[in-house]
Write an enzyme that holds these catalytic residues in place. Sequence first.
Site, PDB file in Angstrom:
ATOM      1  N   LYS A 116       0.835  -1.208   0.000  1.00  0.00           N
ATOM      2  CA  LYS A 116       0.000   0.000   0.000  1.00  0.00           C
ATOM      3  C   LYS A 116       0.871   1.260   0.000  1.00  0.00           C
ATOM      4  CE  LYS A 116      -1.720   1.648   4.000  1.00  0.00           C
ATOM      5  NZ  LYS A 116      -1.466   3.081   4.238  1.00  0.00           N
ATOM      6  N   ASN A 117       1.888   1.271   0.866  1.00  0.00           N
ATOM      7  CA  ASN A 117       2.684   2.486   1.022  1.00  0.00           C
ATOM      8  C   ASN A 117       3.643   2.722  -0.142  1.00  0.00           C
ATOM      9  OD1 ASN A 117       1.341   3.022   3.342  1.00  0.00           O
ATOM     10  ND2 ASN A 117       3.048   2.556   4.731  1.00  0.00           N
TER      11      ASN A 117
ATOM     12  N   CYS B 106      -4.749  13.506  13.359  1.00  0.00           N
ATOM     13  CA  CYS B 106      -4.708  12.100  12.972  1.00  0.00           C
ATOM     14  C   CYS B 106      -4.663  11.292  14.248  1.00  0.00           C
ATOM     15  CB  CYS B 106      -3.461  11.847  12.150  1.00  0.00           C
ATOM     16  SG  CYS B 106      -3.019  10.128  12.044  1.00  0.00           S
TER      17      CYS B 106
ATOM     18  N   ARG C 204      -8.669  -0.050   4.975  1.00  0.00           N
ATOM     19  CA  ARG C 204      -7.782   0.922   4.333  1.00  0.00           C
ATOM     20  C   ARG C 204      -6.473   0.255   3.920  1.00  0.00           C
ATOM     21  NH1 ARG C 204      -6.420   6.132   7.480  1.00  0.00           N
ATOM     22  NH2 ARG C 204      -5.137   6.198   5.629  1.00  0.00           N
TER      23      ARG C 204
ATOM     24  N   ASP D 283       4.917   0.651  11.941  1.00  0.00           N
ATOM     25  CA  ASP D 283       3.711  -0.001  11.413  1.00  0.00           C
ATOM     26  C   ASP D 283       3.598  -1.475  11.824  1.00  0.00           C
ATOM     27  OD1 ASP D 283       2.953   2.356  10.259  1.00  0.00           O
ATOM     28  OD2 ASP D 283       3.435   1.793   8.196  1.00  0.00           O
TER      29      ASP D 283
ATOM     30  N   ARG E 296       1.482  14.592  13.521  1.00  0.00           N
ATOM     31  CA  ARG E 296       1.971  14.384  12.156  1.00  0.00           C
ATOM     32  C   ARG E 296       2.051  15.660  11.330  1.00  0.00           C
ATOM     33  NH1 ARG E 296      -0.451   8.678  10.048  1.00  0.00           N
ATOM     34  NH2 ARG E 296       1.458   8.636   8.876  1.00  0.00           N
TER      35      ARG E 296
HETATM   36  C1  UD1 Z   1       4.690   6.857   6.279  1.00  0.00           C
HETATM   37  C2  UD1 Z   1       3.768   5.669   6.129  1.00  0.00           C
HETATM   38  C3  UD1 Z   1       3.230   5.241   7.480  1.00  0.00           C
HETATM   39  C4  UD1 Z   1       4.391   4.986   8.462  1.00  0.00           C
HETATM   40  C5  UD1 Z   1       5.330   6.185   8.501  1.00  0.00           C
HETATM   41  C6  UD1 Z   1       6.575   5.926   9.332  1.00  0.00           C
HETATM   42  C7  UD1 Z   1       2.830   5.947   3.916  1.00  0.00           C
HETATM   43  C8  UD1 Z   1       1.646   6.277   3.077  1.00  0.00           C
HETATM   44  N1  UD1 Z   1       2.689   6.027   5.246  1.00  0.00           N
HETATM   45  O1  UD1 Z   1       3.914   7.920   6.815  1.00  0.00           O
HETATM   46  O2  UD1 Z   1       2.460   4.050   7.310  1.00  0.00           O
HETATM   47  O3  UD1 Z   1       3.871   4.758   9.756  1.00  0.00           O
HETATM   48  O4  UD1 Z   1       5.757   6.522   7.167  1.00  0.00           O
HETATM   49  O5  UD1 Z   1       7.270   4.821   8.842  1.00  0.00           O
HETATM   50  O6  UD1 Z   1       3.872   5.592   3.398  1.00  0.00           O
HETATM   51  N2  UD1 Z   1       7.117  14.497  10.543  1.00  0.00           N
HETATM   52  C9  UD1 Z   1       7.273  15.834  10.853  1.00  0.00           C
HETATM   53  N3  UD1 Z   1       7.243  16.736   9.838  1.00  0.00           N
HETATM   54  C10 UD1 Z   1       7.050  16.369   8.535  1.00  0.00           C
HETATM   55  C11 UD1 Z   1       6.905  14.998   8.237  1.00  0.00           C
HETATM   56  C12 UD1 Z   1       6.936  14.087   9.268  1.00  0.00           C
HETATM   57  O7  UD1 Z   1       7.437  16.216  12.017  1.00  0.00           O
HETATM   58  O8  UD1 Z   1       7.018  17.230   7.657  1.00  0.00           O
HETATM   59  C13 UD1 Z   1       7.176  13.497  11.651  1.00  0.00           C
HETATM   60  C14 UD1 Z   1       5.884  12.704  11.800  1.00  0.00           C
HETATM   61  O9  UD1 Z   1       4.969  13.386  12.610  1.00  0.00           O
HETATM   62  C15 UD1 Z   1       6.408  11.434  12.428  1.00  0.00           C
HETATM   63  C16 UD1 Z   1       7.775  11.243  11.769  1.00  0.00           C
HETATM   64  O10 UD1 Z   1       8.136  12.526  11.276  1.00  0.00           O
HETATM   65  O11 UD1 Z   1       6.584  11.622  13.801  1.00  0.00           O
HETATM   66  C17 UD1 Z   1       7.794  10.251  10.613  1.00  0.00           C
HETATM   67  O12 UD1 Z   1       6.765  10.541   9.717  1.00  0.00           O
HETATM   68  P1  UD1 Z   1       6.835  10.173   8.161  1.00  0.00           P
HETATM   69  O13 UD1 Z   1       7.985   9.243   7.938  1.00  0.00           O
HETATM   70  O14 UD1 Z   1       6.780  11.422   7.379  1.00  0.00           O
HETATM   71  O15 UD1 Z   1       5.481   9.370   7.985  1.00  0.00           O
HETATM   72  P2  UD1 Z   1       4.467   9.402   6.787  1.00  0.00           P
HETATM   73  O16 UD1 Z   1       5.194   9.626   5.507  1.00  0.00           O
HETATM   74  O17 UD1 Z   1       3.325  10.279   7.142  1.00  0.00           O
END
Ligand code: UD1
Length: 420
Positions: free
Chosen positions: A22-23, A118, A399, A307, A123
């Site tokens: 999915k990701n 969320c 989902r 995850d 996030r």
């Molecule tokens: C992706 C995955 C999700 C997984 C996560 C971490 C998808 C669609 N989703 O989510 O299933 O749990 O990676 O492996 O691929 N953060 C910030 N600022 C930002 C971006 C992120 O502070 O601009 C923080 C987030 O709040 C979190 C951490 O960084 O604490 C990691 O998040 P991120 O790796 O970006 O997760 P997603 O891409 O949302």
Amino acid sequence: MDRIRIRGGRPLSGEIKVGGAKNAALPLMVAGLLTDERLVLSNVPQLADIQTMSLLLAQHGIAVERVTNDGRTLSLGGPITNTEAPYDIVRKMRASFLVLGPLLARVGEARVSLPGGCAIGARPIDLHLKGLEQLGARIVLEGGYIDARIDGRLKGAAIVFPFVSVGATENLLMAASLAEGRTVLANAAREPEIGDLAACLVAMGARIEGIGSDKLTIDGVDTLHGATHAIIPDRIETGSYACAAAISGGSVFLRDARLEHLGATVRILREAGVDIAEEPGGLMVKRLNGLHGVDAMTEPYPGFPTDMQAQFMALMSVAEGASMVTETIFENRFMHVPELNRMGARINVHGASAIVRGVPGLSGAPVMATDLRASLSLILAGLAAQGETMVNRVYHLDRGYEAVEQKLAACGVDIERIPA
Ligand code: UD1
């Protein structure tokens, strides 16, 4: 809302086919915005999130068509006709935010709703925005929307992420592929899904070095073209069903699963007493003896994935001894704990860590699914529990897990979906 009923106590036995990730599929679909030519993706899982992404792309002007009857091969194409990603879609699925970089790179403007709250924490999206600003975008927040613009093209830059973000790496990687000049992404995420996205971008004509490492160097090109790409198998689905075999004391052959994508999950499950062996066409997973408590801390890939945390905690709740599970990625990802405790688990949360004291058995109960991976942890607990477990609010499950009840029922589990 549908519910899932499980009568526990039956060991898994049989084979489960692991679907496309999915990701990986979600960002790969977004890559369809980067070209007017057709992007054909195969091994797409059939999930609610994929439908949500199809809807979002459709309203940007990108038609998503099924090429095969099973719906697993999608063809994406069409000119971008609208650059707004509305709140109603983005709030449902955070990965929608990935359209920001590609829209900017292609047409110089984008208006994307902020994802909002969320269930598993705040996030934020600051890293996405800072990175795009470094590429020259002007960004303002207006009425809950991010309004981003650039005159001419994005310009390559050296970007050092202060911490690892999967989504920010993907957004910037796509944007930089069409930027003018060289972009370096340092401290980039290196999840297998990023490698899959990069491989597809290269097939579309992008110039990317360092794939698989934490430093990606992208030399922007003027245009990208169509391509055909097969999506990698889902490593989280793999790990989840490995836990299902282990917690039920059974065995399962996970067709198409790949050991090399599992990172620390393999080591930790093996330490806990789960037998995982590579065989032609997939992985054989069994539990021969008892399970032992093992500590695990979530980290970016190749560390133990956040995850997998909820599913692993369900497993540890019936292991011998104690286990400390520490969540370092999201600040509010222990919502499955009170539900597992209702089934007889002994788990205490202290800040970012949970102490799981293994119990000899769990007992079935009505429980509430709070997020995607938490839903699967409750199903896992139900497999091991005596009596009936009813998992409510399973829309989260739909989902991200395709046909979970069919896959488990085919392995001898007493499980059924009860439609609303
Ligand atoms: C992706 C995955 C999700 C997984 C996560 C971490 C998808 C669609 N989703 O989510 O299933 O749990 O990676 O492996 O691929 N953060 C910030 N600022 C930002 C971006 C992120 O502070 O601009 C923080 C987030 O709040 C979190 C951490 O960084 O604490 C990691 O998040 P991120 O790796 O970006 O997760 P997603 O891409 O949302």
